[in-house]
Design a protein around this motif. Structure first.
Motif, mmCIF file in Angstrom:
data_model
loop_
_atom_site.group_PDB
_atom_site.id
_atom_site.type_symbol
_atom_site.label_atom_id
_atom_site.label_comp_id
_atom_site.label_asym_id
_atom_site.label_seq_id
_atom_site.Cartn_x
_atom_site.Cartn_y
_atom_site.Cartn_z
ATOM 1 N N SER A 87 55.914 68.780 115.531
ATOM 2 C CA SER A 87 55.337 69.845 114.692
ATOM 3 C C SER A 87 55.187 69.384 113.250
ATOM 4 C CB SER A 87 56.208 71.105 114.751
ATOM 5 O OG SER A 87 56.235 71.636 116.056
ATOM 6 N N PHE A 145 52.258 74.647 117.422
ATOM 7 C CA PHE A 145 51.746 73.782 116.350
ATOM 8 C C PHE A 145 50.455 73.098 116.781
ATOM 9 C CE2 PHE A 145 51.940 71.045 112.716
ATOM 10 C CZ PHE A 145 51.509 69.789 113.147
ATOM 11 N N SER A 146 50.411 72.665 118.023
ATOM 12 C CA SER A 146 49.261 71.890 118.487
ATOM 13 C C SER A 146 47.963 72.694 118.491
ATOM 14 C CB SER A 146 49.535 71.343 119.885
ATOM 15 O OG SER A 146 49.683 72.407 120.817
ATOM 16 N N ARG A 165 42.940 70.463 115.618
ATOM 17 C CA ARG A 165 43.801 70.391 116.798
ATOM 18 C C ARG A 165 43.266 69.373 117.796
ATOM 19 N NH1 ARG A 165 42.896 76.262 119.743
ATOM 20 N NH2 ARG A 165 40.677 76.057 120.190
ATOM 21 N N ARG A 169 48.981 63.566 112.673
ATOM 22 C CA ARG A 169 49.877 64.616 113.144
ATOM 23 C C ARG A 169 50.653 64.147 114.358
ATOM 24 N NH1 ARG A 169 46.292 69.618 114.262
ATOM 25 N NH2 ARG A 169 48.242 70.487 115.080
ATOM 26 N N ASP A 170 51.828 64.718 114.520
ATOM 27 C CA ASP A 170 52.658 64.481 115.692
ATOM 28 C C ASP A 170 53.000 65.855 116.248
ATOM 29 O OD1 ASP A 170 54.658 64.014 117.566
ATOM 30 O OD2 ASP A 170 55.551 62.378 116.416
ATOM 31 N N ASN A 171 52.295 66.260 117.282
ATOM 32 C CA ASN A 171 52.494 67.618 117.806
ATOM 33 C C ASN A 171 53.889 67.809 118.385
ATOM 34 O OD1 ASN A 171 49.893 68.428 117.080
ATOM 35 N ND2 ASN A 171 49.026 67.843 119.063
#
Length: 114
Positions: free
Chosen positions: A76, A29-30, A53, A71-73
């Motif tokens: 995800s 995801f990151s 990213r 976002r919260d890697n």
């Protein structure tokens, strides 16, 4: 197969707030830029916001100053905090990998009405 699951929509009065979430299944995801889009009744899907990213952020002019993408890697997950909502924000909201035009999720309905 990557799946995208959006949530957090609802009915809100003008000036209200909602926080949308989108969980992307699958790995890495990151490494992906993620984006939010929306589709109002009778209109084409349009870009709303994107987060790279590396954290670079872009917004469509109509939501600048009102919406915040994050976002919260580790989870995800990509978020869309929407404040000072207007009736013209009413739409189904979708997330996707930025630039991808397939593999859409079911979206989440946002209705702004008094």
């Amino acid at each position: 197969q990557v799946r995208l699951v959006e949530s957090g929509g609802g009915l809100v009065q003008p000036g209200g707030s909602l926080r949308l979430s989108c969980v992307r299944s699958g790995s890495f995801f990151s490494l992906y830029s993620m984006a939010w889009y929306r589709q109002a009744p009778g209109k084409q899907r349009e870009f709303v916001a994107q987060i790279g990213r590396g954290g670079r952020i872009e917004y469509v002019d109509s939501v600048k100053g009102r919406f915040t993408i994050s976002r919260d890697n580790a989870k995800s997950t990509v978020y869309l905090q929407m404040n000072n909502l207007k009736p013209e924000d009413t739409a189904v909201y979708f997330c996707n990998e930025a630039g991808r035009n397939d593999n859409w999720g079911q979206g989440t309905q946002v209705t702004v009405s008094s």
